[in-house]
Design a protein around this motif. Sequence first.
Motif, PDB file in Angstrom:
ATOM      1  N   LEU A 225       1.188  -1.480   0.112  1.00 26.83           N
ATOM      2  CA  LEU A 225       0.056  -0.248   0.188  1.00 26.83           C
ATOM      3  C   LEU A 225       1.228   1.419  -0.436  1.00 26.83           C
ATOM      4  N   ALA A 226       1.907   1.225   1.003  1.00 25.28           N
ATOM      5  CA  ALA A 226       2.829   2.385   0.995  1.00 25.28           C
ATOM      6  C   ALA A 226       3.303   2.351  -0.089  1.00 25.28           C
TER       7      ALA A 226
ATOM      8  N   LEU B 297       4.818   7.089  -6.277  1.00 26.96           N
ATOM      9  CA  LEU B 297       4.794   8.699  -7.621  1.00 26.96           C
ATOM     10  C   LEU B 297       5.184   9.561  -6.635  1.00 26.96           C
ATOM     11  N   LEU B 298       5.687   9.572  -5.586  1.00 25.76           N
ATOM     12  CA  LEU B 298       6.386  11.373  -5.166  1.00 25.76           C
ATOM     13  C   LEU B 298       7.763  10.757  -5.181  1.00 25.76           C
TER      14      LEU B 298
ATOM     15  N   CYS C 184      -1.140  -4.000  -6.043  1.00 24.69           N
ATOM     16  CA  CYS C 184      -0.984  -3.039  -5.925  1.00 24.69           C
ATOM     17  C   CYS C 184       0.494  -2.314  -6.940  1.00 24.69           C
TER      18      CYS C 184
ATOM     19  N   TRP D 185       8.022   2.400  -6.303  1.00 27.42           N
ATOM     20  CA  TRP D 185       7.040   1.847  -6.115  1.00 27.42           C
ATOM     21  C   TRP D 185       7.185   0.184  -6.820  1.00 27.42           C
TER      22      TRP D 185
ATOM     23  N   VAL E 243       2.692   2.147  -3.691  1.00 25.95           N
ATOM     24  CA  VAL E 243       1.677   3.443  -4.535  1.00 25.95           C
ATOM     25  C   VAL E 243       2.394   4.685  -4.135  1.00 25.95           C
ATOM     26  N   PRO E 244       1.796   5.628  -3.203  1.00 25.45           N
ATOM     27  CA  PRO E 244       2.005   7.250  -3.035  1.00 25.45           C
ATOM     28  C   PRO E 244       3.477   7.395  -3.672  1.00 25.45           C
ATOM     29  N   LEU E 245       3.888   6.021  -2.681  1.00 20.91           N
ATOM     30  CA  LEU E 245       5.378   6.621  -2.179  1.00 20.91           C
ATOM     31  C   LEU E 245       6.659   6.603  -3.667  1.00 20.91           C
TER      32      LEU E 245
END
Length: 379
Positions: free
Chosen positions: A171-172, A178-179, A277, A239, A174-176
Amino acid sequence: MPPTPSRLAWLDALRGPAALAVALHHSGWTFLPGVWAEVDRRIDVGTWGVFVFFLVSGYIIPASLERRGDLRVFWIGRAFRLLPLLLTALVLALFLSYGGAFALHPGLGVRPLPLVVLGNVTMVQELLGVPAVIDVMWTLSYEMAFYLLAVGLFTTRQAHRSATTAIVLALAAVPLGLLMPGATIKGRADLVAALLGAAVVVVIAVSAGARGRARTAAAVTGGLLSLALVILGSRIGAWQGLTVLAMMFAGTAVYRAEQGTIRWRTAVGAVLTVLACGVFAKDDPGWAPAILLAAGAFAAAFMLRHRPFPRWLAHLGVISFSLYLLHPLLLRVSPNLPLFFLVLVPLCYLTHRLIEAPAQRLGRRLTGPPPRARPGTDR
């Protein structure tokens, strides 16, 4: 009860084809680039192979650690399992490059030699922004990160939370991802890379040699350090890097469910979360089919684990590390595809017999026999 050697034939039956798949991927691009481009658009065979390896490592490494219950024994076992062949391959790569048969990464010539040695021998070069002497060594960096995380969880008595760890990492990711689509630790950050590489060596040495709070502190530091390196240093991006770690812990969750530590629905949920994910982690049409089929192959072999596998398939699994590490070197000097595989397999049987097997026996002598189960207890 941790898996015993007689129950691990299904893992060897996975390792052999996985190693050959990676070799086929690289040889296909070398000898048949037009044909292989069409194959690769549909499924990345190399990615399939390495994700099978990641799942196998996730399943067996924590079991091996917990069976002995000793960090010193674990790290010595890993060193004698990996380093003798790795050092041989590194020396051979340098020799071939000197003779003009093997082109090393151009970045190796501009980075300090001690840093290159530190990164490649500790196998964390991928996460330090240091070029690898042999390209396929990138996966070993994630294996090392997983070892450090597994040791940290084991030392703090949180190893049973494999499914939770897999889900949180997935889960982490995906946002990490993208960043941070690329590595933060890169370029010519030589001092930073050297300090981080030295820190890896220190936490392994202290966790293996110390006792009590010092050992716990070193193991926890190593786990946090490895996680930070994957997030900040992954050349493939956070990711994909975290997806790799999550996939390994998904393999551990399967082991936990088999042992009855967690429920099967929890393990299956962890695997499905990682896949959901991870399939979008790379913008490549061959990526998603590869990791889905890797999970499918692992599941199929697991369901057949109590059945006999062909002996030749198990033998290929035994030499899989040689197949994986040496095929890029042979690829540089092989004139055609059929000869490449005709030479590769016998060569790897030889290197396993002369290098890997003796080193593993020596490691076992240094650490002593595994503890015997007392009557009525699990081994």
